[in-house]
Write a protein that holds these residues in place. Structure first.
Motif, mmCIF file in Angstrom:
data_model
loop_
_atom_site.group_PDB
_atom_site.id
_atom_site.type_symbol
_atom_site.label_atom_id
_atom_site.label_comp_id
_atom_site.label_asym_id
_atom_site.label_seq_id
_atom_site.Cartn_x
_atom_site.Cartn_y
_atom_site.Cartn_z
ATOM 1 N N ARG A 115 0.809 -1.227 0.000
ATOM 2 C CA ARG A 115 0.000 0.000 0.000
ATOM 3 C C ARG A 115 0.840 1.274 0.000
ATOM 4 O O ARG A 115 0.349 2.345 -0.407
ATOM 5 C CB ARG A 115 -0.968 0.006 1.180
ATOM 6 N N GLN A 155 -2.549 3.265 -6.003
ATOM 7 C CA GLN A 155 -3.497 2.459 -5.227
ATOM 8 C C GLN A 155 -4.950 2.667 -5.648
ATOM 9 O O GLN A 155 -5.828 1.907 -5.236
ATOM 10 C CB GLN A 155 -3.350 2.790 -3.741
ATOM 11 N N ARG A 191 -10.927 -2.390 -2.588
ATOM 12 C CA ARG A 191 -9.806 -1.764 -3.296
ATOM 13 C C ARG A 191 -9.628 -2.316 -4.701
ATOM 14 O O ARG A 191 -9.006 -1.665 -5.546
ATOM 15 C CB ARG A 191 -8.517 -1.974 -2.494
#
Length: 367
Positions: free
Chosen positions: A209, A216, A240
């Motif tokens: 991350r 991201q 995500r």
């Protein structure tokens, strides 16, 4: 020579800019070589050994915390670094022994197969979308090297993941681990395995991350066989992940899947109307986001990987009517089109329906 028996068994239990292949003069007679990437960037490669200390390995608890091996491919400064081997000799030995092809393909020959990525290459500056890759059961992350290198050459960061005790040929810090979990699909089904792999992939995202090369905000997961099931499963669990692809793997029961997803299969398991694995038909109505179901009638389970091409180059007859190099080309083309459209917002004509350039690809349930 007929297709090695172990490869047939693996497939049966797996419920688990066009790219053109141009033979390279760099590969001397008898050598093995992956097709050159089709993008404009040179490719770097780095390997990470990750340990999730919050989890005990589910398959071999006495091994301690869950371990993962990750190979990252990234756009690199041309001319930096040194050429990467295909895989470690010990990994290659385990693979050819499992598939009973050591006589035709010595481990040393497989390990030194020509790749197009370079270790210790200097990365190009900037953040780029991330594509996670999860391989099929029993085979390692290296089986997706041609795809990983191609995506990196097109400007993506690609992270190929090996899941401990789920491959016959994955070397961890302690050596090549046995495929202790190889018999689990027949014993417990693919659901628990896919759920565990999804947790693995989310952990990898956690570990990456803060990586300086990764954007991201734009993440996809692409998996082959059991890895394809994991791609769908992690999408359901981890917001995500923006988009996913299942290449010839099963799907879990029809939980909603509301983000872009591509099913890309062959006839052994996913022949429309005659499928051995009926999970795609069950899940399809519950996929409420952008979706496509692509079918390659001449492919086999390994046409989406490097394996068919490498065994053909070793002198083993192609196991499928689809030429292995063409299989890699088609896989690269449609995976790249999917991530370009859904991570970069660039519409892709080849995803709208059949094309003259790629007559091997059929669209099923096109809406």
């Amino acid at each position: 020579m007929r297709k090695p028996r172990a490869m047939v068994v693996a497939a049966a239990t797996a419920l688990c800019v066009p790219a053109l292949f141009i033979p390279t003069a760099a590969a001397a007679a008898g050598d093995l070589s992956l097709p050159a990437p089709t993008g404009h960037n040179a490719v770097g490669r780095a390997t990470l050994a990750l340990t999730d200390r919050t989890r005990t390995d589910p398959w071999v608890p006495e091994a301690g915390p869950r371990q993962l091996m990750v190979t990252m491919y990234y756009p690199a400064v041309r001319g930096t670094g040194s050429q990467a081997p295909y895989m470690d000799v010990a990994e290659a030995g385990a693979l050819v022994d499992h598939y009973e092809i050591r006589a035709q393909l010595p481990p040393e020959k497989l390990a030194r197969a020509r790749t197009w990525s370079r270790t210790d290459a200097r990365p190009l500056p900037g953040k780029r979308p991330l594509v996670l890759l999860s391989p099929g059961y029993t085979v390692s992350r290296y089986s997706l090297t041609a795809l990983a290198e191609d995506l990196a050459s097109r400007g993506y960061i690609t992270a190929a993941v090996d899941h401990a005790f789920e491959s016959v040929a994955a070397k961890f810090p302690g050596g090549v681990l046995p495929c202790t979990a190889c018999e689990l699909p027949d014993k417990i089904g693919h659901g628990p395995i896919a759920l565990n792999r999804a947790t693995d992939l989310s952990f990898v995202l956690n570990e990456l991350r803060h990586h300086p090369l990764i954007d991201q905000r734009h993440i996809a997961v692409v998996g082959h066989s059991m890895g394809g099931d994991a791609a769908a499963t992690v999408m359901r669990a981890d917001s995500r992940v923006d988009a996913g692809i299942n290449m010839d793997g099963p799907m879990l029961p029809p939980d909603p899947l509301n983000r872009p997803f591509l099913l890309f299969g062959g006839p052994e398991l996913h022949d429309p109307g005659h499928a051995k694995d009926t999970s795609w038909d069950a899940v399809w109505p519950h996929m409420s986001g952008w979706k496509r179901w692509l079918h390659a009638p001449d492919a086999d389970h390994f046409s989406f990987t490097d394996l068919n091409l490498l065994i053909q180059q070793a002198g083993i007859d192609p196991p499928t009517p689809l030429d292995p190099a063409r299989g890699i080309s088609l896989t690269r083309t449609y995976v790249a089109a999917f991530v370009d459209q859904h991570l970069r917002g660039i519409p892709q004509r080849v995803l709208n329906g059949p094309t003259a350039e790629f007559p091997e690809i059929k669209f099923h349930n096109l809406r």
